[in-house]
Motif scaffolding. Sequence first.
Motif, PDB file in Angstrom:
ATOM      1  N   TYR A 240       0.736  -1.369  -0.483  1.00 37.04           N
ATOM      2  CA  TYR A 240       0.332   0.277   0.429  1.00 37.04           C
ATOM      3  C   TYR A 240       0.789   1.177   0.315  1.00 37.04           C
ATOM      4  O   TYR A 240       0.602   2.600   0.072  1.00 37.04           O
ATOM      5  CB  TYR A 240      -1.176   0.060   1.207  1.00 37.04           C
ATOM      6  CG  TYR A 240      -1.609  -1.001   1.102  1.00 37.04           C
ATOM      7  CD1 TYR A 240      -2.159  -1.295  -0.110  1.00 37.04           C
ATOM      8  CD2 TYR A 240      -1.525  -1.844   2.068  1.00 37.04           C
ATOM      9  CE1 TYR A 240      -4.018  -2.395   0.223  1.00 37.04           C
ATOM     10  CE2 TYR A 240      -2.503  -3.108   1.765  1.00 37.04           C
ATOM     11  CZ  TYR A 240      -3.597  -3.789   1.504  1.00 37.04           C
ATOM     12  OH  TYR A 240      -3.798  -4.851   1.108  1.00 37.04           O
ATOM     13  N   ALA A 241       2.295   1.182   0.364  1.00 37.36           N
ATOM     14  CA  ALA A 241       3.235   2.148  -0.194  1.00 37.36           C
ATOM     15  C   ALA A 241       2.674   3.229  -1.709  1.00 37.36           C
ATOM     16  O   ALA A 241       2.517   2.665  -2.848  1.00 37.36           O
ATOM     17  CB  ALA A 241       4.723   2.111  -0.026  1.00 37.36           C
ATOM     18  N   PRO A 242       2.443   4.144  -1.315  1.00 34.60           N
ATOM     19  CA  PRO A 242       2.369   5.449  -2.478  1.00 34.60           C
ATOM     20  C   PRO A 242       3.115   5.311  -3.854  1.00 34.60           C
ATOM     21  O   PRO A 242       2.953   4.982  -4.884  1.00 34.60           O
ATOM     22  CB  PRO A 242       2.262   6.305  -2.166  1.00 34.60           C
ATOM     23  CG  PRO A 242       2.934   6.480  -0.854  1.00 34.60           C
ATOM     24  CD  PRO A 242       2.598   5.429  -0.548  1.00 34.60           C
ATOM     25  N   GLY A 251       3.038   3.224  -8.680  1.00 37.67           N
ATOM     26  CA  GLY A 251       3.531   3.719  -8.096  1.00 37.67           C
ATOM     27  C   GLY A 251       3.697   5.411  -8.472  1.00 37.67           C
ATOM     28  O   GLY A 251       4.003   5.610  -9.724  1.00 37.67           O
ATOM     29  N   THR A 252       4.188   6.144  -7.482  1.00 40.35           N
ATOM     30  CA  THR A 252       4.312   8.100  -7.817  1.00 40.35           C
ATOM     31  C   THR A 252       6.209   7.001  -7.791  1.00 40.35           C
ATOM     32  O   THR A 252       6.755   6.355  -6.905  1.00 40.35           O
ATOM     33  CB  THR A 252       4.503   8.346  -6.867  1.00 40.35           C
ATOM     34  OG1 THR A 252       5.026   8.555  -5.315  1.00 40.35           O
ATOM     35  CG2 THR A 252       3.056   9.040  -6.680  1.00 40.35           C
ATOM     36  N   ASP A 253       6.759   8.221  -8.751  1.00 39.24           N
ATOM     37  CA  ASP A 253       8.011   7.966  -8.761  1.00 39.24           C
ATOM     38  C   ASP A 253       9.066   8.451  -7.708  1.00 39.24           C
ATOM     39  O   ASP A 253       8.599   9.345  -6.651  1.00 39.24           O
ATOM     40  CB  ASP A 253       9.253   8.600  -9.739  1.00 39.24           C
ATOM     41  CG  ASP A 253       8.582  10.366 -10.142  1.00 39.24           C
ATOM     42  OD1 ASP A 253       8.291  11.198  -9.234  1.00 39.24           O
ATOM     43  OD2 ASP A 253       8.522  11.036 -11.171  1.00 39.24           O
TER      44      ASP A 253
END
Length: 257
Positions: A240-242, A251-253
């Motif tokens: 669940y880490a963004p 996910g985000t970079d």
Amino acid sequence: MNKVHIVGAGPGDPELITVKGQRLLQEADVIIYAGSLVNPALLDYAKAQCKIYNSASMTLQDVVEVVKNAVADDLQVVRLHTGDPAIYGAIQEQMDEFKKLSIDYEVVPGVSSFLASAAALKQEYTLPEISQTVIITRNAGRTPVPEKENLKSLAAHNATMCIFLSVHMLNDVVKELIAGGYKEDTPIAIVQKASWPEQKIVRGRLNDIVGKVGKEDITRTAMIVVGECLDTDYALSRLYAPEFTHMYRKGTDSEGK
């Protein structure tokens, strides 16, 4: 001929039996239940004319004889075991006897008490960077344990451990766990009759749990849970880490884009 259904009753709460297990109890003509452990409230699902046997006072051959006669009369039989039948259920010997007699059977899984204990403790056993392994075992008693599976050997892993059928030997259990590698202040919890109305929980550390449990008069029908998962900081799941990408989410970079 009808088949025999070996059904996991769940840990005690009648609502924690599976939907399939409940249906089979409702349809059964004969129920043989493990009376020393199964909550008798589950028998309320049985129809009025169902014949019910308590296997606590029966031998293996007694059980097989009841099943054989019932199946011969084309009756539906449920063999009701506590928790999940595959864990300390002594079902293999029954299934082997059914095979010899060409009696068809099916196993219906259930919720084990080690899982009901986790629910009672409101605890996840497999915390990231703490423990990703759950050991299900018991201490040696009237039923021996292979030497390579004794508590002292298993304790070397420092994993989460769920110990069945051993609370009456708690002092010996604690000594073996410490000798095997758990620290004396490792968290431990005793859950008696998980999910039953009279459920009782005692928490402590390896170095004080024996005294605490002695005051509560807990000598049977209890799960021993030991491991750092019971009281420690832990890493958050990567799932669940963004910034974490997986097949369902991008996910985000590193710059948060």
